[in-house]
Design a protein around this motif. Structure first.
Motif, short mmCIF file in Angstrom:
data_model
loop_
_atom_site.label_atom_id
_atom_site.label_comp_id
_atom_site.label_asym_id
_atom_site.label_seq_id
_atom_site.Cartn_x
_atom_site.Cartn_y
_atom_site.Cartn_z
N TYR A 177 50.57 49.71 34.22
CA TYR A 177 49.72 50.55 35.06
C TYR A 177 48.62 49.75 35.78
O TYR A 177 48.09 50.21 36.78
N TYR A 178 48.26 48.58 35.27
CA TYR A 178 47.18 47.82 35.88
C TYR A 178 47.57 47.27 37.24
O TYR A 178 48.70 46.82 37.45
N GLU A 179 46.62 47.27 38.18
CA GLU A 179 46.95 46.91 39.55
C GLU A 179 46.08 45.78 40.10
O GLU A 179 46.57 44.69 40.36
N LYS A 180 44.76 46.02 40.27
CA LYS A 180 43.90 45.02 40.91
C LYS A 180 42.49 45.10 40.34
O LYS A 180 41.93 46.19 40.24
N PRO A 181 41.88 43.95 39.99
CA PRO A 181 40.54 43.96 39.37
C PRO A 181 39.40 43.78 40.37
O PRO A 181 39.54 43.09 41.38
N TYR A 182 38.28 44.42 40.06
CA TYR A 182 37.04 44.27 40.83
C TYR A 182 35.87 44.15 39.86
O TYR A 182 35.92 44.66 38.74
N TYR A 183 34.82 43.47 40.31
CA TYR A 183 33.58 43.42 39.54
C TYR A 183 32.62 44.47 40.08
O TYR A 183 32.51 44.65 41.30
N LEU A 184 31.92 45.15 39.17
CA LEU A 184 30.87 46.09 39.57
C LEU A 184 29.53 45.49 39.16
O LEU A 184 29.37 45.02 38.04
N ASP A 225 39.44 38.82 42.49
CA ASP A 225 40.56 37.92 42.78
C ASP A 225 40.04 36.59 43.32
O ASP A 225 39.04 36.54 44.02
N SER A 226 40.74 35.54 42.99
CA SER A 226 40.48 34.23 43.59
C SER A 226 41.84 33.62 43.87
O SER A 226 42.27 32.67 43.23
N ALA A 227 42.54 34.24 44.82
CA ALA A 227 43.93 33.87 45.10
C ALA A 227 44.05 32.43 45.57
O ALA A 227 43.24 31.95 46.35
N GLN A 228 45.07 31.75 45.06
CA GLN A 228 45.34 30.37 45.44
C GLN A 228 46.75 30.25 46.01
O GLN A 228 47.49 29.32 45.69
N ASP A 229 47.12 31.20 46.85
CA ASP A 229 48.47 31.20 47.41
C ASP A 229 48.65 30.06 48.40
O ASP A 229 47.69 29.60 49.04
N LEU A 230 49.89 29.60 48.51
CA LEU A 230 50.20 28.59 49.51
C LEU A 230 50.16 29.23 50.89
O LEU A 230 50.79 30.25 51.13
N MET A 254 24.79 37.46 43.93
CA MET A 254 26.10 37.03 44.42
C MET A 254 26.04 36.77 45.93
O MET A 254 25.44 37.52 46.67
N THR A 255 26.66 35.66 46.34
CA THR A 255 26.73 35.37 47.76
C THR A 255 27.90 36.10 48.41
O THR A 255 27.96 36.24 49.63
N GLN A 256 28.84 36.54 47.59
CA GLN A 256 30.00 37.27 48.09
C GLN A 256 29.57 38.62 48.65
O GLN A 256 28.70 39.29 48.11
N ARG A 257 30.18 39.02 49.75
CA ARG A 257 29.85 40.30 50.37
C ARG A 257 30.50 41.45 49.61
O ARG A 257 31.66 41.38 49.22
N ALA A 258 29.73 42.50 49.39
CA ALA A 258 30.24 43.66 48.67
C ALA A 258 31.33 44.36 49.48
O ALA A 258 31.19 44.55 50.69
#
Length: 304
Positions: A107-114, A26-31, A1-5
């Motif tokens: 109860y679910y809040e925010k996802p992360y990949y491990l 997350d891959s947010a696409q907010d305005l 992965m090129t994304q920083r941990a």
């Protein structure tokens, strides 16, 4: 992965430690809207002001602190926060396994990949495959930045997804809401209406495919932006028109069955045949549906 941990540590699984690193799912696409002064449309800036002197403070002079008494603070550096419980800040501690469907969506809040770090690939795969085979999710705790989160670990194809969960006292009770009574009779619902609703649900059922859905509202906003630019109306303030309503009102439902039938007709499905028993009615409703495989239910944790 090129994304920083975002986080590095280990999953504690019994006496086994699985070295992992955490990445945002997350891959947010907010305005990205900018606050401007409507008088000359200049961007509004924000300053970090010392409340005692009124002077602006540079980022390099800002530290975190906890107010233990009124206007009395204890400075806490990142190292202080780590030393408070070094193991907790570096360990995803699994303490139970549950069926995923037992966790309410609220109860679910925010996802992360491990992802495993070097040397942890085999034991990472072992946990992933064990979760798949057992059809269980792992319940754990993890410290991210300055907060300890309740979390759930679930397999999604080849990756383990960690979803932070809200604690029980962070979820507001729904008992203050005015809700219809539970059960058909108490809610005033007839078996025929339920049968029709079940047929409508079945006619609209399909396999989950995230690519089918997109943020059409964002697309509409961007289309409006292009339209304003083209029309040279970039500085035109649009005001609500008289008579506009914030929430559209729907006429009182007089005949629920008529609406259900109309919805079914729009999907091309036939209404279910009558039956003398409740079981027969529901079975009849299922038989009228298309002979397709039932839709797969995508868990919130699995979908991330």
């Amino acid at each position: 992965m090129t994304q920083r941990a975002l986080w590095k540590g280990a999953i504690s699984f019994g006496l086994v430690y699985i070295p992992v690193q955490m990445f945002s799912a997350d891959s947010a696409q907010d305005l990205d809207l900018t606050m401007v002064d409507k008088r000359d449309f200049s961007p509004i800036g924000y300053k970090r002001i010392n409340k005692s002197t009124g002077k602006e403070v540079d980022w390099s002079d800002i530290v975190k602190a906890y107010e233990y008494q009124n206007d009395q603070y204890v400075v806490l550096t990142d190292e202080d926060l780590r030393r408070a419980n070094a193991e907790a800040t570096r360990t995803i501690d699994i303490f139970s396994f549950v069926e995923g469907r037992q966790i309410p969506p609220v109860y679910y809040e925010k996802p992360y990949y491990l992802a495993p770090t070097k040397g942890g690939e085999k034991v990472y795969a072992l946990l992933r495959e064990a979760l798949k085979r057992s059809q269980r999710y792992a319940i754990a705790q993890v410290v991210i930045r300055t907060k300890q989160h309740l979390a759930v670990l679930a397999p999604l194809d080849d990756v383990i997804v960690l979803d932070t969960l809200r604690y029980g006292d962070e979820v507001a009770a729904a008992d203050r809401l005015e809700l219809p009574a539970g059960g058909l009779k108490a809610a005033g619902i007839s078996e025929k209406e339920l049968r029709m609703a079940l047929t409508l649900i079945d006619s609209m059922s399909e396999d989950w495919d995230a690519s089918r859905y997109r943020d059409t509202y964002r697309e509409d906003i961007m289309a409006m932006v292009k339209k304003k630019v083209k029309a040279h109306q970039t500085k035109t303030l649009t005001e609500p028109e008289e008579g506009d309503e914030e929430i559209p009102h729907q006429a009182q439902i007089i005949d629920l069955m008529a609406l259900l039938k109309k919805s079914l007709n729009s999907t091309g499905k036939k209404t279910p045949a009558k039956s003398s028993s409740s079981v027969g009615r529901i079975t009849s409703a299922k038989k009228t549906a298309s002979p397709k495989k039932p839709a797969k239910v995508a868990s919130k944790a699995k979908a991330g």
